[in-house]
Write a protein that holds these residues in place. Structure first.
Motif, mmCIF file in Angstrom:
data_model
loop_
_atom_site.group_PDB
_atom_site.id
_atom_site.type_symbol
_atom_site.label_atom_id
_atom_site.label_comp_id
_atom_site.label_asym_id
_atom_site.label_seq_id
_atom_site.Cartn_x
_atom_site.Cartn_y
_atom_site.Cartn_z
ATOM 1 N N THR A 246 29.930 69.065 26.458
ATOM 2 C CA THR A 246 28.679 68.702 27.130
ATOM 3 C C THR A 246 28.953 68.179 28.537
ATOM 4 O OG1 THR A 246 28.694 66.439 26.251
ATOM 5 C CG2 THR A 246 27.552 68.130 24.947
ATOM 6 N N THR A 247 27.932 68.251 29.365
ATOM 7 C CA THR A 247 27.996 67.766 30.741
ATOM 8 C C THR A 247 27.256 66.444 30.838
ATOM 9 O OG1 THR A 247 28.090 70.009 31.639
ATOM 10 C CG2 THR A 247 27.366 68.254 33.134
ATOM 11 N N MET A 248 27.961 65.415 31.260
ATOM 12 C CA MET A 248 27.315 64.120 31.456
ATOM 13 C C MET A 248 26.164 64.266 32.453
ATOM 14 S SD MET A 248 29.026 61.355 29.955
ATOM 15 C CE MET A 248 29.334 59.995 31.084
ATOM 16 N N CYS A 249 25.057 63.603 32.172
ATOM 17 C CA CYS A 249 23.875 63.563 33.053
ATOM 18 C C CYS A 249 23.175 64.918 33.157
ATOM 19 C CB CYS A 249 24.237 63.072 34.454
ATOM 20 S SG CYS A 249 24.973 61.432 34.491
ATOM 21 N N LEU A 255 22.760 63.305 39.612
ATOM 22 C CA LEU A 255 23.630 62.466 38.796
ATOM 23 C C LEU A 255 24.818 63.272 38.261
ATOM 24 C CD1 LEU A 255 21.078 60.327 36.710
ATOM 25 C CD2 LEU A 255 22.383 59.630 38.732
ATOM 26 N N GLU A 256 24.571 64.523 37.909
ATOM 27 C CA GLU A 256 25.647 65.384 37.415
ATOM 28 C C GLU A 256 26.788 65.504 38.420
ATOM 29 O OE1 GLU A 256 24.682 69.321 35.922
ATOM 30 O OE2 GLU A 256 22.632 68.679 35.471
ATOM 31 N N THR A 257 26.448 65.562 39.696
ATOM 32 C CA THR A 257 27.433 65.897 40.715
ATOM 33 C C THR A 257 28.109 64.675 41.346
ATOM 34 O OG1 THR A 257 25.639 66.025 42.349
ATOM 35 C CG2 THR A 257 26.331 68.085 41.314
ATOM 36 N N ARG A 258 27.670 63.463 41.017
ATOM 37 C CA ARG A 258 28.371 62.291 41.544
ATOM 38 C C ARG A 258 29.618 62.051 40.707
ATOM 39 N NH1 ARG A 258 24.416 57.218 40.608
ATOM 40 N NH2 ARG A 258 23.614 58.267 42.453
#
Length: 284
Positions: A246-249, A255-258
């Motif tokens: 899974t991908t956080m956020c 938020l995903e890319t920070r």
């Protein structure tokens, strides 16, 4: 439906919309406290949507119905996500959302079975959930109860010795009513899971221990549903595990890319921004 079986799954609401609702409710609860394990909640929303609205048998009007499938949240700090799906399923009333994490709330920040309808175990001491699931699955078998036990655990718990004792015990007792769900988001308190211990090929590891194992994209709903179906369809007397990458956020790109860590900090003005971004991606 006329019996207690898969009542919520009979709805015409799509799984994509269910997952979106779970993300939205999680963000709203996070906004109440100004904090929460929101990265994990957003990431695991698709798995929870498929769990409660495709795979599980339960009765929202009777959370303690004996014939229900049991869903164990080993990772107690994911409680914000489970509360969201329990509201979506009609087990918790949505008007309690704004009480999240407050004194006397039925939704403490870490899940506690004595507080919350639909919360099967008190989680938080990581590495304990699968052992409890093994005992629960054994008990159901001895009573002749056909219910399944689902245990949602984190990738960090794969570093706990108690987890692997439970893995071996489940095989020894041929627990074909046990399905373990691993949220592999590659984050734990000390950094990346893959850097903490020599994880290697996790699917192969579980298979070597004697489990039926799958590994899929946990944010691809079609793949998640197919994995649940495959796990339930296994005819061999062995436990089953699904490892979900899974991908956080997930669902909130900024938020995903920070830089992602175990606890994703969301600034006070970012909660409303996150909700607005999520709204733009609402499924039909």
């Amino acid at each position: 439906m006329t019996d207690h079986g898969r009542i919520a799954a009979a709805s015409n609401v799509s799984l994509a919309l269910r997952a979106w609702n779970i993300r939205r409710k999680s963000l709203l609860m996070g906004e109440v406290q100004g904090q929460g394990y929101i990265g994990q909640a957003l990431g695991v929303a698709d798995v929870l949507a498929a769990s409660y609205f495709h795979a599980l048998r339960y009765d929202p009007k009777d959370p303690e119905w004996e014939g229900r499938d049991r869903f164990l949240l080993s990772i107690g700090h994911y409680a914000i996500a489970l509360y969201a799906v329990l509201m979506e399923a009609g087990i918790l009333p949505e008007d309690e959302l704004e009480t999240y994490g407050m004194d006397d709330s039925r939704m403490p920040m870490s899940g506690m079975a004595s507080y919350t309808p639909g919360m099967e175990i008190t989680g938080g001491s990581l590495g304990q959930g699968l052992g409890i699931a093994v005992g629960m699955a054994m008990g159901l078998k001895r009573k002749g109860n056909p219910a399944f036990v689902y245990n949602l655990m984190s990738d960090g718990e794969l570093g706990e010795g108690s987890t692997w004792e439970a893995v071996m015990s489940a095989v020894q007792h041929r627990l074909d009513n046990l399905i373990c769900l691993v949220d592999f988001n590659d984050q734990q308190a000390d950094g990346k899971t893959t850097a903490a211990l020599a994880t290697g090929d996790e699917r192969a590891k579980w298979e070597t221990f004697g489990w039926h194992a799958q590994r899929v994209d946990g944010n691809d709903l079609d793949a998640v549903v197919a994995a649940f179906d495959a796990a339930r369809a296994v005819t061999e007397a062995k436990p089953r595990v699904i490892i979900f990458d899974t991908t956080m956020c997930k669902g909130v790109p900024f938020l995903e890319t920070r830089e992602i860590t175990h606890f994703v900090r969301v600034e006070a003005d970012e909660w409303s921004k996150a909700l607005a971004v999520l709204e733009e991606g609402k499924p039909a």
